[in-house]
Scaffold this motif. Structure first.
Motif, PDB file in Angstrom:
ATOM      1  N   ALA A 130       0.837  -1.205   0.000  1.00 50.53           N
ATOM      2  CA  ALA A 130       0.000   0.000   0.000  1.00 50.53           C
ATOM      3  C   ALA A 130       0.873   1.258   0.000  1.00 50.53           C
ATOM      4  O   ALA A 130       0.535   2.259  -0.653  1.00 50.53           O
ATOM      5  CB  ALA A 130      -0.942   0.003   1.198  1.00 50.53           C
ATOM      6  N   TRP A 133       2.203   1.760  -3.494  1.00 47.81           N
ATOM      7  CA  TRP A 133       1.092   2.284  -4.303  1.00 47.81           C
ATOM      8  C   TRP A 133       0.886   3.777  -4.017  1.00 47.81           C
ATOM      9  O   TRP A 133       0.807   4.592  -4.941  1.00 47.81           O
ATOM     10  CB  TRP A 133      -0.182   1.495  -3.974  1.00 47.81           C
ATOM     11  CG  TRP A 133      -1.439   2.060  -4.533  1.00 47.81           C
ATOM     12  CD1 TRP A 133      -1.905   1.907  -5.810  1.00 47.81           C
ATOM     13  CD2 TRP A 133      -2.414   2.858  -3.840  1.00 47.81           C
ATOM     14  NE1 TRP A 133      -3.110   2.562  -5.949  1.00 47.81           N
ATOM     15  CE2 TRP A 133      -3.441   3.154  -4.752  1.00 47.81           C
ATOM     16  CE3 TRP A 133      -2.513   3.343  -2.546  1.00 47.81           C
ATOM     17  CZ2 TRP A 133      -4.549   3.919  -4.404  1.00 47.81           C
ATOM     18  CZ3 TRP A 133      -3.612   4.092  -2.202  1.00 47.81           C
ATOM     19  CH2 TRP A 133      -4.615   4.375  -3.124  1.00 47.81           C
ATOM     20  N   TYR A 137       1.203   7.822  -6.234  1.00 46.73           N
ATOM     21  CA  TYR A 137       0.191   8.869  -6.371  1.00 46.73           C
ATOM     22  C   TYR A 137       0.633  10.190  -5.738  1.00 46.73           C
ATOM     23  O   TYR A 137      -0.098  11.171  -5.779  1.00 46.73           O
ATOM     24  CB  TYR A 137      -1.155   8.404  -5.810  1.00 46.73           C
ATOM     25  CG  TYR A 137      -1.823   7.447  -6.763  1.00 46.73           C
ATOM     26  CD1 TYR A 137      -2.555   7.945  -7.843  1.00 46.73           C
ATOM     27  CD2 TYR A 137      -1.698   6.077  -6.618  1.00 46.73           C
ATOM     28  CE1 TYR A 137      -3.151   7.073  -8.746  1.00 46.73           C
ATOM     29  CE2 TYR A 137      -2.293   5.201  -7.511  1.00 46.73           C
ATOM     30  CZ  TYR A 137      -3.017   5.709  -8.581  1.00 46.73           C
ATOM     31  OH  TYR A 137      -3.604   4.845  -9.480  1.00 46.73           O
ATOM     32  N   ASP A 160      -5.542  -0.751  -9.028  1.00 47.29           N
ATOM     33  CA  ASP A 160      -4.119  -0.435  -8.875  1.00 47.29           C
ATOM     34  C   ASP A 160      -3.625  -0.830  -7.480  1.00 47.29           C
ATOM     35  O   ASP A 160      -2.562  -1.433  -7.330  1.00 47.29           O
ATOM     36  CB  ASP A 160      -3.901   1.054  -9.146  1.00 47.29           C
ATOM     37  CG  ASP A 160      -2.447   1.409  -9.365  1.00 47.29           C
ATOM     38  OD1 ASP A 160      -1.635   0.517  -9.656  1.00 47.29           O
ATOM     39  OD2 ASP A 160      -2.117   2.608  -9.231  1.00 47.29           O
ATOM     40  N   LEU A 161      -4.417  -0.507  -6.464  1.00 48.22           N
ATOM     41  CA  LEU A 161      -4.040  -0.875  -5.094  1.00 48.22           C
ATOM     42  C   LEU A 161      -3.957  -2.388  -4.940  1.00 48.22           C
ATOM     43  O   LEU A 161      -2.996  -2.902  -4.347  1.00 48.22           O
ATOM     44  CB  LEU A 161      -5.030  -0.289  -4.082  1.00 48.22           C
ATOM     45  CG  LEU A 161      -4.816  -0.708  -2.623  1.00 48.22           C
ATOM     46  CD1 LEU A 161      -3.436  -0.298  -2.121  1.00 48.22           C
ATOM     47  CD2 LEU A 161      -5.917  -0.102  -1.748  1.00 48.22           C
ATOM     48  N   HIS A 164      -0.775  -3.751  -6.226  1.00 53.48           N
ATOM     49  CA  HIS A 164       0.351  -3.435  -5.338  1.00 53.48           C
ATOM     50  C   HIS A 164       0.300  -4.242  -4.035  1.00 53.48           C
ATOM     51  O   HIS A 164       1.335  -4.537  -3.451  1.00 53.48           O
ATOM     52  CB  HIS A 164       0.405  -1.927  -5.073  1.00 53.48           C
ATOM     53  CG  HIS A 164       0.963  -1.171  -6.234  1.00 53.48           C
ATOM     54  ND1 HIS A 164       0.181  -0.790  -7.296  1.00 53.48           N
ATOM     55  CD2 HIS A 164       2.222  -0.763  -6.507  1.00 53.48           C
ATOM     56  CE1 HIS A 164       0.945  -0.164  -8.180  1.00 53.48           C
ATOM     57  NE2 HIS A 164       2.177  -0.139  -7.733  1.00 53.48           N
TER      58      HIS A 164
END
Length: 191
Positions: A130, A133, A137, A160-161, A164
């Motif tokens: 996390a 990820w 961002y 996406d999370l 990851h």
């Protein structure tokens, strides 16, 4: 050789810094592969036709206009360091080098942290994944390669999370397994 209490109780030896980093590098590579397998499965589910190696090596990327964020970051780093432009035909290669390099480098960092713990747990991979990820961002919007996180829909962010999280948990599992295997080999040699 004098052994500490942890070694006597658990039958293990603490990792050296180099051992933690090397285990992390290997584990990060395994985690990156696991993430890529998930992403490839999604690509196929969404109608993608290419084989795994064709997809993995970004064979469809022919120019910088098609290149995703890892390639764009690599292009900026290369051109900033060497003051030379990279030709379009390098976009796929740069994408792969950056993607795998980022996964492996983060694995090395995980190795340093997890290697300093008494017992690295697989569940520690979830916050690790996390964190990797979330860092994307922060960094990629600042580099104008992503939109700010609030501009993405929940489904995109969740996909996406989840990829990851697979990366983080697999990296942690591989790190734990590598330590377990090394300790088992050490114990078998001392018998």
């Amino acid at each position: 050789m004098k052994r500490n209490a942890r070694e006597v109780v658990a039958g293990t030896r603490p990792l050296t810094a180099l051992g933690a980093i090397s285990n992390g590098v290997l584990s990060g590579a395994v985690g990156t592969l696991a993430m890529d397998l998930l992403l490839y499965a999604r690509y196929r589910k969404d109608g993608g036709k290419g084989g795994f190696l064709h997809w993995e090596f970004s064979s469809d990327i022919r120019s910088w206009d098609q290149a995703p964020a890892p390639a764009q970051v690599g292009k900026r780093v290369f051109e900033g360091l060497f003051r030379r432009q990279l030709p379009d035909e390098r976009a796929a290669l740069v994408n792969n080098v950056m993607h795998w390099g980022y996964g492996i480098a983060n694995g090395a960092r995980y190795g340093v942290v997890a290697g300093s713990l008494r017992t690295p747990r697989i569940r520690y991979g979830a916050p690790f994944g996390a964190g990797v990820w979330a860092s994307g961002y922060v960094v990629l919007p600042a580099a104008k390669l992503y939109e700010p996180i609030w501009k993405y829909d929940r489904r995109t962010l969740a996909k996406d999370l989840s990829a990851h999280l697979v990366y983080g948990l697999t990296t942690a599992a591989a790190f734990r397994l590598s330590g377990t295997l090394k300790n088992a080999l050490r114990r078998s040699r001392t018998r």
